[in-house]
Write a protein that holds these residues in place. Structure first.
Motif, PDB file in Angstrom:
ATOM      1  N   THR A  65     -91.351 -18.287 -18.855  1.00 18.93           N
ATOM      2  CA  THR A  65     -91.306 -19.509 -17.608  1.00 18.93           C
ATOM      3  C   THR A  65     -91.932 -19.010 -16.303  1.00 18.93           C
ATOM      4  O   THR A  65     -90.931 -18.449 -15.884  1.00 18.93           O
ATOM      5  CB  THR A  65     -90.744 -20.428 -17.982  1.00 18.93           C
ATOM      6  N   ARG A  92     -85.275 -23.600 -22.315  1.00 20.84           N
ATOM      7  CA  ARG A  92     -85.111 -23.654 -23.384  1.00 20.84           C
ATOM      8  C   ARG A  92     -85.776 -23.482 -24.783  1.00 20.84           C
ATOM      9  O   ARG A  92     -85.424 -22.994 -25.338  1.00 20.84           O
ATOM     10  CB  ARG A  92     -84.027 -25.369 -23.693  1.00 20.84           C
ATOM     11  N   HIS A  93     -87.254 -24.054 -24.500  1.00 19.21           N
ATOM     12  CA  HIS A  93     -87.974 -23.606 -25.685  1.00 19.21           C
ATOM     13  C   HIS A  93     -88.456 -22.811 -25.005  1.00 19.21           C
ATOM     14  O   HIS A  93     -89.320 -22.143 -26.580  1.00 19.21           O
ATOM     15  CB  HIS A  93     -89.487 -24.788 -25.764  1.00 19.21           C
ATOM     16  N   GLN A  94     -89.094 -22.078 -24.128  1.00 20.21           N
ATOM     17  CA  GLN A  94     -90.036 -20.883 -24.702  1.00 20.21           C
ATOM     18  C   GLN A  94     -89.308 -20.072 -23.517  1.00 20.21           C
ATOM     19  O   GLN A  94     -89.907 -18.597 -23.712  1.00 20.21           O
ATOM     20  CB  GLN A  94     -91.293 -21.140 -23.991  1.00 20.21           C
ATOM     21  N   ASP A 116     -83.628 -19.559 -36.069  1.00 15.63           N
ATOM     22  CA  ASP A 116     -84.284 -21.827 -36.398  1.00 15.63           C
ATOM     23  C   ASP A 116     -84.528 -21.267 -37.493  1.00 15.63           C
ATOM     24  O   ASP A 116     -84.586 -22.892 -38.622  1.00 15.63           O
ATOM     25  CB  ASP A 116     -86.048 -21.201 -36.195  1.00 15.63           C
ATOM     26  N   GLN A 152     -84.397 -27.212 -17.558  1.00 16.44           N
ATOM     27  CA  GLN A 152     -83.917 -27.571 -18.227  1.00 16.44           C
ATOM     28  C   GLN A 152     -84.926 -26.994 -20.059  1.00 16.44           C
ATOM     29  O   GLN A 152     -84.911 -26.199 -20.883  1.00 16.44           O
ATOM     30  CB  GLN A 152     -83.255 -28.081 -18.500  1.00 16.44           C
ATOM     31  N   GLN A 153     -86.003 -27.732 -19.845  1.00 11.37           N
ATOM     32  CA  GLN A 153     -86.778 -28.381 -20.984  1.00 11.37           C
ATOM     33  C   GLN A 153     -87.533 -26.869 -21.270  1.00 11.37           C
ATOM     34  O   GLN A 153     -87.697 -26.093 -22.672  1.00 11.37           O
ATOM     35  CB  GLN A 153     -86.978 -29.282 -20.786  1.00 11.37           C
ATOM     36  N   LEU A 154     -87.816 -26.720 -20.216  1.00 10.38           N
ATOM     37  CA  LEU A 154     -88.477 -25.163 -20.590  1.00 10.38           C
ATOM     38  C   LEU A 154     -87.684 -23.685 -20.880  1.00 10.38           C
ATOM     39  O   LEU A 154     -88.424 -23.096 -21.865  1.00 10.38           O
ATOM     40  CB  LEU A 154     -90.605 -24.814 -19.195  1.00 10.38           C
ATOM     41  N   CYS A 159     -76.296 -22.681 -26.014  1.00 10.57           N
ATOM     42  CA  CYS A 159     -77.298 -21.649 -26.320  1.00 10.57           C
ATOM     43  C   CYS A 159     -78.207 -21.196 -25.056  1.00 10.57           C
ATOM     44  O   CYS A 159     -77.872 -20.108 -24.716  1.00 10.57           O
ATOM     45  CB  CYS A 159     -78.426 -22.728 -26.891  1.00 10.57           C
ATOM     46  N   ARG A 161     -80.422 -19.740 -33.202  1.00  7.03           N
ATOM     47  CA  ARG A 161     -81.487 -20.161 -32.558  1.00  7.03           C
ATOM     48  C   ARG A 161     -82.663 -18.001 -33.171  1.00  7.03           C
ATOM     49  O   ARG A 161     -83.796 -18.349 -32.297  1.00  7.03           O
ATOM     50  CB  ARG A 161     -81.160 -19.083 -31.377  1.00  7.03           C
TER      51      ARG A 161
END
Length: 198
Positions: free
Chosen positions: A37, A30-32, A167, A26-28, A102, A164
């Motif tokens: 990933t 969302r961030h990249q 930013d 979920q973190q990866l 998102c 998104r």
């Protein structure tokens, strides 16, 4: 065998591995992004071996779908199931919550196959979200609740996508537009006459 394949030191393999994999994903994602990933990166972030990851998930597609399934399974109950909010308040409260939109937009954008499990989940979520808005619009007395629900869903998705891409924060502007849409929709001649005679 590398140290990573042996698993993290001091941890029992399998204990909490599934949750660590989902959390890291979920973190990866969302961030990249989903496509950027890789499985090696997921394993490193979750502190599991590839073998452990594949014991829990058949592959990346399965993992993506599970992350979406877990994200908001009941479609914002913290807004739509609150008895202390009026239906009008619920319609506007969704604009105070940014995150649920998102992951579904990202999955739909990054995955081209319309039959991919993640795309199906994203589509189902967006339809369910619009339906909950429509139900609240109906409870609020909107003469055309389907139209208002769809307008608000489109406004929220647009604000989320714009945030998104650029930013930058756009939800405050979207919330102000939502107030205008909701108040116009709820101000019917019947409501005006009731207010006039009070």
């Amino acid at each position: 065998m590398t140290e990573l394949e042996k698993g993290p030191q001091g941890r029992r393999r399998g204990r909490g591995a599934r949750e660590r994999i989902i959390s890291a994903s979920q973190q990866l994602f969302r961030h990249q992004g989903i496509n950027s990933t890789g499985m090696d990166q997921l394993c490193a972030a979750a502190e599991v071996s590839k073998r452990t990851l594949y014991q829990h998930f058949t592959g990346k597609d399965d993992l993506i779908a599970e992350c979406l399934r877990r994200f908001d399974p009941d479609v914002l109950p913290e807004v739509f199931d609150r008895a202390d909010l009026t239906p009008r308040d619920r319609l506007l409260a969704v604009f105070e919550i940014h995150a649920p939109l998102c992951p579904f937009i990202a999955a739909a954008v990054e995955i081209p196959d319309p039959e991919h499990p993640a795309r199906v989940l994203a589509r189902d979520y967006k339809l369910a979200f619009a339906a909950r808005l429509t139900d609240s619009a109906r409870e609020a007395g909107a003469p055309d609740p389907e139209q208002l629900g769809e307008q608000l869903a489109l406004l929220l998705d647009g604000a989320s996508a714009r945030s998104r891409v650029l930013d930058t924060e756009t939800l405050a502007t979207a919330a102000a537009i939502a107030v205008v849409l909701v108040d116009r929709a709820l101000t019917t001649p019947t409501h005006q006459n009731e207010n006039h005679f009070q």
